[in-house]
Design a protein around this motif. Structure first.
Motif, PDB file in Angstrom:
ATOM      1  N   PHE A 136      -3.233   2.565  -5.377  1.00  0.00           N
ATOM      2  CA  PHE A 136      -3.598   2.405  -3.964  1.00  0.00           C
ATOM      3  C   PHE A 136      -5.043   1.937  -3.832  1.00  0.00           C
ATOM      4  CE2 PHE A 136      -5.642   4.109  -0.153  1.00  0.00           C
ATOM      5  CZ  PHE A 136      -4.882   3.497   0.820  1.00  0.00           C
ATOM      6  N   TRP A 137      -5.937   2.570  -4.571  1.00  0.00           N
ATOM      7  CA  TRP A 137      -7.361   2.239  -4.475  1.00  0.00           C
ATOM      8  C   TRP A 137      -7.665   0.877  -5.083  1.00  0.00           C
ATOM      9  CZ3 TRP A 137      -9.738   4.619  -0.880  1.00  0.00           C
ATOM     10  CH2 TRP A 137      -9.288   5.873  -0.493  1.00  0.00           C
ATOM     11  N   VAL A 138      -6.938   0.507  -6.137  1.00  0.00           N
ATOM     12  CA  VAL A 138      -7.116  -0.836  -6.710  1.00  0.00           C
ATOM     13  C   VAL A 138      -6.674  -1.889  -5.695  1.00  0.00           C
ATOM     14  CG1 VAL A 138      -6.297  -2.442  -8.485  1.00  0.00           C
ATOM     15  CG2 VAL A 138      -6.958  -0.115  -9.120  1.00  0.00           C
ATOM     16  N   PHE A 139      -5.487  -1.699  -5.105  1.00  0.00           N
ATOM     17  CA  PHE A 139      -4.991  -2.646  -4.102  1.00  0.00           C
ATOM     18  C   PHE A 139      -5.934  -2.730  -2.903  1.00  0.00           C
ATOM     19  CE2 PHE A 139      -0.423  -1.573  -5.559  1.00  0.00           C
ATOM     20  CZ  PHE A 139      -0.491  -2.516  -6.561  1.00  0.00           C
ATOM     21  N   LEU A 140      -6.387  -1.579  -2.437  1.00  0.00           N
ATOM     22  CA  LEU A 140      -7.287  -1.545  -1.294  1.00  0.00           C
ATOM     23  C   LEU A 140      -8.616  -2.234  -1.627  1.00  0.00           C
ATOM     24  CD1 LEU A 140      -7.534  -0.577   1.623  1.00  0.00           C
ATOM     25  CD2 LEU A 140      -8.529   1.545   0.742  1.00  0.00           C
ATOM     26  N   PHE A 193       0.796  -1.217   0.000  1.00  0.00           N
ATOM     27  CA  PHE A 193       0.000   0.000   0.000  1.00  0.00           C
ATOM     28  C   PHE A 193       0.834   1.276   0.000  1.00  0.00           C
ATOM     29  CE2 PHE A 193      -3.093  -3.042   1.863  1.00  0.00           C
ATOM     30  CZ  PHE A 193      -4.036  -2.971   0.849  1.00  0.00           C
ATOM     31  N   PHE A 194       2.026   1.232   0.567  1.00  0.00           N
ATOM     32  CA  PHE A 194       2.861   2.426   0.668  1.00  0.00           C
ATOM     33  C   PHE A 194       4.304   2.113   0.282  1.00  0.00           C
ATOM     34  CE2 PHE A 194      -0.504   2.646   3.885  1.00  0.00           C
ATOM     35  CZ  PHE A 194      -1.200   3.755   3.408  1.00  0.00           C
ATOM     36  N   PRO A 195       4.559   1.744  -0.979  1.00  0.00           N
ATOM     37  CA  PRO A 195       5.915   1.329  -1.370  1.00  0.00           C
ATOM     38  C   PRO A 195       6.960   2.438  -1.249  1.00  0.00           C
ATOM     39  CG  PRO A 195       4.497   1.530  -3.291  1.00  0.00           C
ATOM     40  CD  PRO A 195       3.630   1.699  -2.083  1.00  0.00           C
ATOM     41  N   GLY A 196       6.554   3.679  -1.377  1.00  0.00           N
ATOM     42  CA  GLY A 196       7.509   4.783  -1.246  1.00  0.00           C
ATOM     43  C   GLY A 196       7.444   5.443   0.107  1.00  0.00           C
ATOM     44  N   GLY A 197       6.837   4.804   1.061  1.00  0.00           N
ATOM     45  CA  GLY A 197       6.640   5.384   2.385  1.00  0.00           C
ATOM     46  C   GLY A 197       5.266   6.034   2.466  1.00  0.00           C
ATOM     47  N   LEU A 198       4.912   6.490   3.654  1.00  0.00           N
ATOM     48  CA  LEU A 198       3.602   7.093   3.887  1.00  0.00           C
ATOM     49  C   LEU A 198       3.635   8.537   3.405  1.00  0.00           C
ATOM     50  CD1 LEU A 198       0.781   6.723   4.973  1.00  0.00           C
ATOM     51  CD2 LEU A 198       1.624   7.330   7.230  1.00  0.00           C
ATOM     52  N   GLN A 199       2.993   8.782   2.279  1.00  0.00           N
ATOM     53  CA  GLN A 199       2.935  10.117   1.687  1.00  0.00           C
ATOM     54  C   GLN A 199       1.489  10.417   1.333  1.00  0.00           C
ATOM     55  OE1 GLN A 199       5.478   9.411  -1.645  1.00  0.00           O
ATOM     56  NE2 GLN A 199       7.349   9.494  -0.426  1.00  0.00           N
ATOM     57  N   ALA A 200       1.097  11.676   1.505  1.00  0.00           N
ATOM     58  CA  ALA A 200      -0.300  12.070   1.277  1.00  0.00           C
ATOM     59  C   ALA A 200      -0.746  11.810  -0.154  1.00  0.00           C
ATOM     60  CB  ALA A 200      -0.493  13.538   1.633  1.00  0.00           C
ATOM     61  N   ARG A 226      -0.096   9.456  -2.028  1.00  0.00           N
ATOM     62  CA  ARG A 226      -0.333   8.031  -2.259  1.00  0.00           C
ATOM     63  C   ARG A 226      -1.834   7.716  -2.281  1.00  0.00           C
ATOM     64  NH1 ARG A 226       0.652   3.815  -4.850  1.00  0.00           N
ATOM     65  NH2 ARG A 226       0.632   1.869  -3.730  1.00  0.00           N
ATOM     66  N   PHE A 227      -2.605   8.454  -1.474  1.00  0.00           N
ATOM     67  CA  PHE A 227      -4.044   8.211  -1.381  1.00  0.00           C
ATOM     68  C   PHE A 227      -4.803   8.687  -2.625  1.00  0.00           C
ATOM     69  CE2 PHE A 227      -2.542   8.456   3.015  1.00  0.00           C
ATOM     70  CZ  PHE A 227      -2.971   7.230   3.467  1.00  0.00           C
ATOM     71  N   VAL A 251     -12.386  -6.669  -0.988  1.00  0.00           N
ATOM     72  CA  VAL A 251     -13.246  -7.706  -1.574  1.00  0.00           C
ATOM     73  C   VAL A 251     -12.766  -9.092  -1.143  1.00  0.00           C
ATOM     74  CG1 VAL A 251     -13.960  -8.787  -3.742  1.00  0.00           C
ATOM     75  CG2 VAL A 251     -14.024  -6.299  -3.508  1.00  0.00           C
ATOM     76  N   SER A 252     -11.458  -9.295  -1.141  1.00  0.00           N
ATOM     77  CA  SER A 252     -10.915 -10.590  -0.710  1.00  0.00           C
ATOM     78  C   SER A 252     -11.270 -10.877   0.746  1.00  0.00           C
ATOM     79  CB  SER A 252      -9.394 -10.618  -0.885  1.00  0.00           C
ATOM     80  OG  SER A 252      -9.052 -10.518  -2.233  1.00  0.00           O
ATOM     81  N   ALA A 253     -11.158  -9.862   1.607  1.00  0.00           N
ATOM     82  CA  ALA A 253     -11.493 -10.044   3.020  1.00  0.00           C
ATOM     83  C   ALA A 253     -12.964 -10.420   3.179  1.00  0.00           C
ATOM     84  CB  ALA A 253     -11.180  -8.776   3.809  1.00  0.00           C
TER      85      ALA A 253
END
Length: 188
Positions: A148-152, A133-140, A142-143, A157-159
């Motif tokens: 990010f939204w595809v992965f999330l 979700f945050f490959p380059g670190g936590l950056q604003a 990224r959202f 859905v998997s959960a």
């Protein structure tokens, strides 16, 4: 030298991790990064690939790391290293089970290891999740990225499907299809 090192590192991983493949991810990650065998991103890819192929996660991971770093012989030695401790321990347990199955010490040991296993799995979940979700670190920013939204979305859905007890093979295939589709359509 790399072949012996692969065997000994994966032997150590096999000896000192309990609870299955998920509890081994953190230790595999640590060793792979310390020796420069894999990047964080490659490790996440290997976890995803290992989950999508038949066989135990730890065996698949050892095979992939061994193949990448030492070729076919590296794959064989890393795999042998990770499974040998479990094989020997199971043989010993099978031989002694009847004698110790009611032992309070054995029961207490197993009870004491459960929180450690949960901690190891939690560490692996956090580490892999951070990389996905945050490959380059936590950056604003990224959202705001589509990846990010595809992965999330795939994760959510998997959960839900897991809690609804959908066959894991269907979840893996659906996630792979959505990931491939998103990758091509969004150039991820």
């Amino acid at each position: 030298m790399i072949l012996l090192e692969l065997f000994l590192i994966f032997l150590k991983i096999g000896v000192f991790t309990f609870g299955g493949g998920y509890s081994m991810i953190a230790m595999i990650q640590y060793e792979a990064e310390q020796h420069g065998w894999l990047s964080q991103s490659e490790l996440v890819d290997f976890v995803a690939l290992s989950e999508s192929t038949p066989g135990p996660l730890a065996v698949n991971m050892a095979t992939f790391v061994g193949m990448k770093t030492g070729g076919v012989l590296g794959a064989v030695l890393a795999t042998l290293g990770v499974v040998l401790p479990s094989f020997v321990i199971i043989l010993i347990i099978a031989k002694c089970y009847e004698r110790f199955k009611t032992s309070k010490a054995v029961g207490g040991t197993m009870l004491g290891m459960k929180p450690a296993v949960v901690g190891m799995i939690g560490t692996a979940l956090f580490s892999v999740g951070r990389t996905v979700f945050f490959p380059g670190g936590l950056q604003a920013d990224r959202f705001t990225q589509a990846s990010f939204w595809v992965f999330l979305g795939i994760f959510a859905v998997s959960a839900v499907l897991v809690f609804k007890k959908v066959n894991p093979i269907k979840i893996i295939l659906l996630s792979a299809a959505v990931g491939i589709g998103a990758g091509y359509s969004l150039n991820l």
